[in-house]
Structures are given as C-alpha cells and as structure tokens.
Design an enzyme around this catalytic site. Sequence first.
Site, PDB file in Angstrom:
ATOM      1  N   TYR A   1     -35.934 -70.367  13.731  1.00 16.07           N
ATOM      2  CA  TYR A   1     -35.392 -71.657  13.295  1.00 16.07           C
ATOM      3  C   TYR A   1     -36.582 -72.593  13.207  1.00 16.07           C
ATOM      4  O   TYR A   1     -37.250 -72.833  14.223  1.00 16.07           O
ATOM      5  CB  TYR A   1     -34.389 -72.206  14.305  1.00 16.07           C
ATOM      6  CG  TYR A   1     -33.102 -71.405  14.458  1.00 16.07           C
ATOM      7  CD1 TYR A   1     -33.057 -70.230  15.215  1.00 16.07           C
ATOM      8  CD2 TYR A   1     -31.918 -71.838  13.876  1.00 16.07           C
ATOM      9  CE1 TYR A   1     -31.871 -69.521  15.373  1.00 16.07           C
ATOM     10  CE2 TYR A   1     -30.724 -71.135  14.032  1.00 16.07           C
ATOM     11  CZ  TYR A   1     -30.715 -69.978  14.776  1.00 16.07           C
ATOM     12  OH  TYR A   1     -29.544 -69.277  14.934  1.00 16.07           O
TER      13      TYR A   1
ATOM     14  N   HIS B   1     -30.848 -58.468  19.877  1.00 19.11           N
ATOM     15  CA  HIS B   1     -32.001 -59.376  19.967  1.00 19.11           C
ATOM     16  C   HIS B   1     -32.077 -59.985  21.355  1.00 19.11           C
ATOM     17  O   HIS B   1     -31.107 -60.562  21.836  1.00 19.11           O
ATOM     18  CB  HIS B   1     -31.886 -60.494  18.923  1.00 19.11           C
ATOM     19  CG  HIS B   1     -32.216 -60.042  17.534  1.00 19.11           C
ATOM     20  ND1 HIS B   1     -32.584 -60.900  16.537  1.00 19.11           N
ATOM     21  CD2 HIS B   1     -32.274 -58.798  16.998  1.00 19.11           C
ATOM     22  CE1 HIS B   1     -32.839 -60.216  15.424  1.00 19.11           C
ATOM     23  NE2 HIS B   1     -32.644 -58.938  15.684  1.00 19.11           N
TER      24      HIS B   1
ATOM     25  N   LYS C   1     -22.395 -70.421  15.750  1.00 19.90           N
ATOM     26  CA  LYS C   1     -21.273 -70.392  16.693  1.00 19.90           C
ATOM     27  C   LYS C   1     -19.905 -70.180  16.035  1.00 19.90           C
ATOM     28  O   LYS C   1     -18.915 -69.930  16.730  1.00 19.90           O
ATOM     29  CB  LYS C   1     -21.232 -71.706  17.497  1.00 19.90           C
ATOM     30  CG  LYS C   1     -22.359 -71.843  18.487  1.00 19.90           C
ATOM     31  CD  LYS C   1     -22.173 -70.863  19.629  1.00 19.90           C
ATOM     32  CE  LYS C   1     -23.416 -70.707  20.443  1.00 19.90           C
ATOM     33  NZ  LYS C   1     -23.754 -69.340  20.802  1.00 19.90           N
TER      34      LYS C   1
ATOM     35  N   TYR D   1     -26.951 -70.409  23.548  1.00 15.65           N
ATOM     36  CA  TYR D   1     -27.127 -69.514  22.396  1.00 15.65           C
ATOM     37  C   TYR D   1     -26.429 -68.171  22.635  1.00 15.65           C
ATOM     38  O   TYR D   1     -25.785 -67.631  21.733  1.00 15.65           O
ATOM     39  CB  TYR D   1     -28.622 -69.306  22.110  1.00 15.65           C
ATOM     40  CG  TYR D   1     -28.884 -68.756  20.719  1.00 15.65           C
ATOM     41  CD1 TYR D   1     -28.965 -69.607  19.620  1.00 15.65           C
ATOM     42  CD2 TYR D   1     -29.030 -67.387  20.515  1.00 15.65           C
ATOM     43  CE1 TYR D   1     -29.182 -69.112  18.344  1.00 15.65           C
ATOM     44  CE2 TYR D   1     -29.260 -66.874  19.233  1.00 15.65           C
ATOM     45  CZ  TYR D   1     -29.344 -67.746  18.151  1.00 15.65           C
ATOM     46  OH  TYR D   1     -29.547 -67.247  16.884  1.00 15.65           O
TER      47      TYR D   1
ATOM     48  N   PRO E   1     -23.833 -74.448  10.903  1.00 16.41           N
ATOM     49  CA  PRO E   1     -24.242 -73.067  11.201  1.00 16.41           C
ATOM     50  C   PRO E   1     -25.444 -72.938  12.146  1.00 16.41           C
ATOM     51  O   PRO E   1     -25.743 -71.833  12.596  1.00 16.41           O
ATOM     52  CB  PRO E   1     -24.580 -72.491   9.827  1.00 16.41           C
ATOM     53  CG  PRO E   1     -24.878 -73.685   8.981  1.00 16.41           C
ATOM     54  CD  PRO E   1     -24.057 -74.809   9.509  1.00 16.41           C
TER      55      PRO E   1
HETATM   56  C1  PHB Z   1     -27.370 -65.785   9.284  1.00 13.38           C
HETATM   57  O1  PHB Z   1     -27.943 -64.722   9.523  1.00 13.38           O
HETATM   58  O2  PHB Z   1     -26.735 -65.954   8.228  1.00 13.38           O
HETATM   59  C2  PHB Z   1     -27.447 -66.875  10.286  1.00 13.38           C
HETATM   60  C3  PHB Z   1     -28.074 -66.635  11.496  1.00 13.38           C
HETATM   61  C4  PHB Z   1     -28.155 -67.653  12.432  1.00 13.38           C
HETATM   62  C5  PHB Z   1     -27.608 -68.876  12.165  1.00 13.38           C
HETATM   63  C6  PHB Z   1     -26.948 -69.119  10.959  1.00 13.38           C
HETATM   64  C7  PHB Z   1     -26.882 -68.117  10.021  1.00 13.38           C
HETATM   65  O3  PHB Z   1     -27.708 -69.870  13.084  1.00 13.38           O
END
Ligand code: PHB
Length: 389
Positions: free
Chosen positions: A200, A72, A296, A384, A292
Amino acid sequence: MRTQVAIIGSGPSGLLLSLMLAKAGIDAIIVERKSRDYVLSRIRAGVLERGSVGFFDSVGVSDRLHAEGYVHEGFALSFNGHKHRVDLQKYAGKTVTVYGQTEITRDMMDARLERGLTTIYEADDVAIHDFDTANPSVTYKKDGVAHTINCDFIAGCDGFHGVCRESLPAGSYETFERIYPFGWLGILSRTPPVDHELIYANHQDGFALCSMRSANLSRYYVQCPLTDTVNDWSDNRFWDTLRARLPAETAESLITGPSIEKSIAPLRSFVAEPLRFGRLFMAGDAAHIVPPTGAKGLNLATGDVYYLSQALIGYYVDKSEKALDTYSNKALARIWKAERFSWYLTNLMHTFPENGAFGRKMQLAELGYVFSSDAAVTSIAENYVGLPY
Ligand code: PHB
Ligand code: APR
C-alpha cells in the site's frame, strides 16, 4: 413455494449463509436478480482474514482456497520512497490468505449445486412482503411468470443497491455515510506480481496498491479523480503513474503488460442500522460499505453471516429467539470497528488536497510513528488480520 429462510442475493453473504444453514439442516432458497456468470464477472478485493477462511473450512468449500490461495505473513506500507513491512505473524500472531473473491464465490456456487440447493437466478422484480409479521414472503418473476416464496425469515444479502434496505419504511433506520473525493482505478494483468506481499503506497500524487491473484496475475490500483473514466487511462499512463508512486526499488522491478480488465470504483463508508426489522435481517453490503483500503468488505460480510447463522440455528435447533434479538447489536459492534480501520487506513494512505500541506505532514508523522512503535504497528496488524468475533 415454501422455505424456512428466503435469501435475497447470491453474493458472498447469501452464499455463505445458505451453506451454514444447510449444514444445520435449515432450508433456504436464494433469489438472485442477475445470472451466475454476471455475478462471477465482478472483480473485488482478494484478502481473507483467518476467521473468514475458518468459515469457508467449516462449510467444506475451501479445498481450492488452500491449494491455490497464498498465505501472507505480512504486507508493506510505503512512504517517503521506502517500503516498511507490517509483520502480521509477529505482531498479530495470524496470517491472511490472498484468494480472489470471485473464486470463493464460484466455489460456494459449485458447492450449492453439488448439494442440490436451490438458487433462482435472473429473478425479475424481486419484492419482499410482510416482514413485520410472522408470515413474510418474497415475490419475483422468472421468464415472465410470477412466483411467491412463503418463508419464516428473509435474509437481505442483496448488496448496496438491493431491494431489502429500500423496502424499509422511511424513518425506521438510520444511515451514516462518508463519500471520499476520489476513486480507485484498478487493472488486472497477466504479469508476475511486483512483490511477494501486498504494498500500500502513500505518495504525494496519490495512493497506489500492488496486489495479486496468482504467480502470473497481478492486480494494481491507483487513486484517481472521480471525474475520470477508464478511457482517460491508457495502459501506459496507468503503468507510468503506478511506477511514479512506488519506491524506486519496487518501481524498477515492476513488470508491465496489457491490462485484461480496467475499472474505476468510488470509495465510500456507509452503515445502515439496525440490521433487523421484524423478520428481515440484513447482512453484508446491504447494510454497510467500507472503502477497499484494508480489504474488509468480504471479511465483514462473513462476520455478519456468522452471527446471523448462529441466530437462525438458535431459533430452529435450540428453539431460542435470544440470538435473533442480539444479532444487530453484535454484528454492528464488529462492523463499526472495521469501518473505523478502513476509514483510518484510507485517510492515512490517500492524498486529500483539501487537507493541504498540514494534512500531508500529519500522514507522514503518523506513518513514521507506526513504524517506530510496537504498540502502533500491532494495532494495524491486529485490525488487518481481523478482530475477534
Ligand atoms: C485486491 O487484491 O483487489 C485488493 C487487495 C487489498 C485491498 C484491496 C483490494 O486492500
Ligand atoms: N433481487 C435479488 N438479488 C439482488 C437484488 C434484488 N433486488 N439486488 C441485488 N441483488 C444481488 C446482486 O446481484 C448481488 O449478486 O445481491 C447480490 C449482492 O452481492 P454483493 O454485492 O457481492 O454483496 P455481499 O454478498 O454482501 O458481498 C459482501 O463481497 O461482493 C463483495 O463488495 C462486496 O466485499 C463485499 C462482500
């Protein structure tokens, strides 16, 4: 039994450490209290920094990651009904790879099997001893029979609820913690992801996240009260809530289906320091937890393991204890930066009723600023994709 490094825990930290040590000719045994299948049933975040991918490459466990993972070049933050892309390639010159943590755990377990490396699964009553002396040991029971492993070092890779941190004398370490007043309700569904990149979403009713595992496997989350249980969330309620928190355009293209997994996870920031006690070294979730947001957890664990493997290789190969002495401080410097970023993104994207209308205005002002300033969006992008080692 005798080994050079006894590793407690067969999660990503313990597995990666064992493979790095094996590559350098250092002997290690993993002692794990659960079964292989149990460890592989845990679903966790799926975003790998370039640096983490590099470590998996270096120990030869990344063929499937490269074949099946998704590279990505960006992700989106949505707020006020619109999606705004963070171009990782443009602002940080790097990409991330979306590949389930369960899958990389499986790949490492398989590599250990192929390489004839020893793992003791379903070890009961695991205990660590004499780690403040030159002769530490690990005891456990397997099928009711007591065993002892004598070793030079113990690596505490046994996660947040493990035995290593618990075994330290009271007062010998300090903890720092923030518990967030909400959880994430996550579902997995056999549906195509709503977008080709992660989204997000900041929404006044609560945060949401659109993630993925493959072209027909999606992972979605919504912020929920900690008092909720999965029984409070029918699939329909979940999809309606998610849709309401996404920009209209995204919500319209969401394809829903039955959930194949549903769980609620609390959010926590936690650090225990230092990471070393005599001949016990902690790495990964045993020493720190991040919420989450930003994914990280695994990437921090790989950083710890990098520093720890270099320190142990320094001891055995170069006959130097220098890197063992600096392990804790080096790893903690990186850990605290990731703690900051995960805390920042959590504060920016979730609803905190206790912060009131002013708090909400601050979030929107910050988000508006991020996407009007190259400096601000660069800061998000570089964190990130992962800070350097
Ligand atoms: C996930 O795909 O489970 C996932 C992706 C990004 C995050 C947290 C969880 O920040
Ligand atoms: N004895 C032996 N093994 C134990 C004990 C014990 N007393 N306590 C816990 N374990 C095992 C757990 O069963 C688990 O398999 O240690 C392992 C720890 O694995 P994780 O919790 O995954 O921790 P870590 O390897 O540091 O993971 C780092 O991966 O799993 C994610 O959320 C985690 O993102 C983080 C990253």
